[in-house]
Write an enzyme that holds these catalytic residues in place. Structure first.
Site, PDB file in Angstrom:
ATOM      1  N   ASN A  96      32.270  51.217  36.802  1.00 38.88           N
ATOM      2  CA  ASN A  96      31.120  51.108  37.708  1.00 38.88           C
ATOM      3  C   ASN A  96      29.998  50.207  37.198  1.00 38.88           C
ATOM      4  OD1 ASN A  96      32.187  52.929  39.643  1.00 38.88           O
ATOM      5  ND2 ASN A  96      31.587  54.665  38.357  1.00 38.88           N
ATOM      6  N   HIS A 195      38.641  45.828  51.407  1.00 34.82           N
ATOM      7  CA  HIS A 195      38.573  44.595  50.614  1.00 34.82           C
ATOM      8  C   HIS A 195      38.522  43.347  51.493  1.00 34.82           C
ATOM      9  CE1 HIS A 195      40.183  46.718  46.738  1.00 34.82           C
ATOM     10  NE2 HIS A 195      38.981  47.123  47.089  1.00 34.82           N
TER      11      HIS A 195
HETATM   12  C1  HEM Z   1      43.288  51.146  46.843  1.00 36.73           C
HETATM   13  C2  HEM Z   1      42.729  51.231  45.659  1.00 36.73           C
HETATM   14  C3  HEM Z   1      41.524  50.413  45.285  1.00 36.73           C
HETATM   15  C4  HEM Z   1      41.390  49.670  44.165  1.00 36.73           C
HETATM   16  C5  HEM Z   1      42.407  49.528  43.045  1.00 36.73           C
HETATM   17  C6  HEM Z   1      40.111  49.022  44.233  1.00 36.73           C
HETATM   18  C7  HEM Z   1      39.596  48.187  43.257  1.00 36.73           C
HETATM   19  C8  HEM Z   1      38.464  47.405  43.392  1.00 36.73           C
HETATM   20  C9  HEM Z   1      37.962  46.488  42.412  1.00 36.73           C
HETATM   21  C10 HEM Z   1      38.563  46.242  41.041  1.00 36.73           C
HETATM   22  C11 HEM Z   1      36.865  45.886  42.935  1.00 36.73           C
HETATM   23  C12 HEM Z   1      36.002  44.792  42.286  1.00 36.73           C
HETATM   24  C13 HEM Z   1      34.854  45.381  41.528  1.00 36.73           C
HETATM   25  C14 HEM Z   1      34.072  44.299  40.823  1.00 36.73           C
HETATM   26  O1  HEM Z   1      34.440  43.910  39.736  1.00 36.73           O
HETATM   27  O2  HEM Z   1      33.071  43.814  41.337  1.00 36.73           O
HETATM   28  C15 HEM Z   1      36.670  46.428  44.255  1.00 36.73           C
HETATM   29  C16 HEM Z   1      35.665  46.062  45.104  1.00 36.73           C
HETATM   30  C17 HEM Z   1      35.413  46.691  46.319  1.00 36.73           C
HETATM   31  N1  HEM Z   1      36.080  47.786  46.819  1.00 36.73           N
HETATM   32 FE1  HEM Z   1      37.820  48.544  46.143  1.00 36.73          FE
HETATM   33  N2  HEM Z   1      39.493  49.383  45.384  1.00 36.73           N
HETATM   34  C18 HEM Z   1      40.317  50.248  46.064  1.00 36.73           C
HETATM   35  C19 HEM Z   1      40.029  50.900  47.251  1.00 36.73           C
HETATM   36  C20 HEM Z   1      38.830  50.782  47.921  1.00 36.73           C
HETATM   37  C21 HEM Z   1      38.405  51.656  48.978  1.00 36.73           C
HETATM   38  C22 HEM Z   1      39.162  52.880  49.466  1.00 36.73           C
HETATM   39  C23 HEM Z   1      37.189  51.196  49.399  1.00 36.73           C
HETATM   40  C24 HEM Z   1      36.289  51.732  50.465  1.00 36.73           C
HETATM   41  C25 HEM Z   1      36.703  52.342  51.546  1.00 36.73           C
HETATM   42  C26 HEM Z   1      36.896  50.017  48.614  1.00 36.73           C
HETATM   43  C27 HEM Z   1      35.804  49.210  48.792  1.00 36.73           C
HETATM   44  C28 HEM Z   1      35.494  48.125  48.000  1.00 36.73           C
HETATM   45  C29 HEM Z   1      34.440  47.192  48.312  1.00 36.73           C
HETATM   46  C30 HEM Z   1      33.583  47.188  49.576  1.00 36.73           C
HETATM   47  C31 HEM Z   1      34.376  46.287  47.251  1.00 36.73           C
HETATM   48  C32 HEM Z   1      33.392  45.127  47.069  1.00 36.73           C
HETATM   49  C33 HEM Z   1      32.204  45.634  46.282  1.00 36.73           C
HETATM   50  C34 HEM Z   1      31.061  44.636  46.175  1.00 36.73           C
HETATM   51  O3  HEM Z   1      31.116  43.544  46.733  1.00 36.73           O
HETATM   52  O4  HEM Z   1      30.075  44.996  45.520  1.00 36.73           O
HETATM   53  N3  HEM Z   1      37.885  49.826  47.700  1.00 36.73           N
HETATM   54  N4  HEM Z   1      37.648  47.375  44.494  1.00 36.73           N
END
Ligand code: HEM
Ligand code: NAG
Length: 331
Positions: A96, A195
């Site tokens: 986080n 994503h």
């Molecule tokens: C399926 C498994 C998931 C994995 C492995 C995963 C992993 C990740 C990772 C590694 C990032 C990048 C973080 C960074 O370095 O800035 C990310 C970004 C993000 N994830 Fe996921 N995620 C998953 C599911 C979800 C779910 C369920 C949601 C919401 C319903 C979500 C919403 C987001 C959003 C909106 C971002 C962009 C955050 C930003 O721009 O600040 N993700 N996720």
């Protein structure tokens, strides 16, 4: 009626009554604050909109924050608690920190609500409302948020890695991870579509899920990554870059719009993470990816339903937990 028969009828009635009661107790409801703090949701909406005007990145940030809250100890605002002497909190897990953003938006809403409706609106509900408002600001659907969550009193960084899915996971690992939260494989695919907005730090795709330079220790890029996309990502994220400020959009076509383009990306191997690409490797999830890519309206409906369901994970209601005064510290 014999007295023993009556007694057994009575105890059945009692059991039925008790189970209805405990079921109601665990239930959230739309408009939970309509009598006690009618401005609650509007205050959150206003604060999210204000913050969004100066930094649109908070919309994806808050959607991710709600997910990270719900997957660790349920949707209890444990993600908002600051570390203190002797306790490293969830938000300071490397999962986080520094990537999770939007905490100040929750603080701003909470401080207004504490002056207007002291001790009424939980931090967990503020976060659920803020995620809804962020989805709306991303041109996504508008939906109602069942509320009445209570805030937890525990936040441990050590619980984050085992509950939040890793970007390096394969489809079976992701399915198990979501099943642990009572979410189906199809809901996992549906929620992965989040994503379609936001960014990833380069450190993910050159580090824990290195698809750019040293995939699985091969000293080569991930062969499953789209060959025309690879050099673009490499240009944006040089090898060994440890900067926490360099990011790449997760959906380069429409990075600010909550649309089904994520699935189109996955279909042409432009999903950013292994956890995105892997959805193509299993017949059921591959079919769902296709379906979602081909039917935006259907995916949007499924997405809001799945986000609402995610908002029920292990919630406390009634008199459990507390209504935090300051979302960063337990009362
Ligand atoms: C399926 C498994 C998931 C994995 C492995 C995963 C992993 C990740 C990772 C590694 C990032 C990048 C973080 C960074 O370095 O800035 C990310 C970004 C993000 N994830 Fe996921 N995620 C998953 C599911 C979800 C779910 C369920 C949601 C919401 C319903 C979500 C919403 C987001 C959003 C909106 C971002 C962009 C955050 C930003 O721009 O600040 N993700 N996720
Ligand atoms: C690539 O990864 C492997 C296994 O993780 C590691 O042993 C090796 O040192 C890495 N190579 C480079 C050049 O970083």
């Amino acid at each position: 009626m014999s007295s023993s028969k009556m007694q057994s009828h009575n105890s059945i009635a009692l059991v039925v009554l008790l189970s209805i009661f405990s079921c109601l107790e665990a239930q959230l409801q739309v408009g939970f604050y309509s009598q006690t703090c009618p401005i609650a949701e509007a205050v959150v909406t206003q604060q999210v909109a204000n913050a969004f005007l100066s930094n649109p990145g908070i919309a994806p940030g808050l959607v991710r924050m709600h997910f990270h809250d719900c997957f660790v100890r349920g949707c209890d605002a444990s993600i908002l608690i600051d570390s203190a002497w002797g306790n490293t909190a969830e938000k300071d897990s490397p999962v986080n920190n520094p990537s999770l953003i939007g905490f100040e938006v929750i603080d701003a809403a909470k401080s207004i609500l504490e002056t207007q409706c002291k001790g009424i609106v939980s931090c967990a509900d503020i976060l659920a409302f803020a995620a809804r408002d962020s989805i709306a600001l991303s041109f996504g659907p508008v939906y109602q948020v069942p509320s009445g969550r209570r805030d937890g009193r525990v936040s441990l960084a050590s619980e984050v890695q085992s509950n939040i899915p890793s970007p390096a996971m394969n489809v079976d690992q992701l399915t198990t991870n979501f099943a642990n939260k009572q979410l189906t494989q199809d809901e996992m695919v549906t929620l992965s579509g989040a994503h379609t907005i936001g960014v990833s730090h380069c450190s993910i795709i050159t580090g824990i899920d290195d698809r750019l330079y040293n995939f699985s220790g091969t000293n080569m890029p991930d062969p499953a990554l789209n060959p025309s996309y690879l050099p673009q990502l490499q240009a944006a994220c040089p090898r060994g870059s440890t900067s926490t400020s360099s990011v790449v959009p997760m959906d380069p076509n429409t990075p600010m719009v909550l649309d089904n383009n994520y699935y189109a990306n996955v279909l042409v191997n432009k999903g950013l993470f292994t956890s995105d690409w892997t959805l193509r490797t299993n017949p059921a999830t591959a079919a769902a990816v296709n379906d979602n890519a081909n039917n935006q309206a259907q995916w949007l409906n499924k997405f809001t339903a799945a986000v609402v369901k995610m908002g029920y994970i292990d919630v406390s209601t009634g008199t459990a937990g507390e209504i935090r005064t300051n979302c960063r510290v337990i009362n």
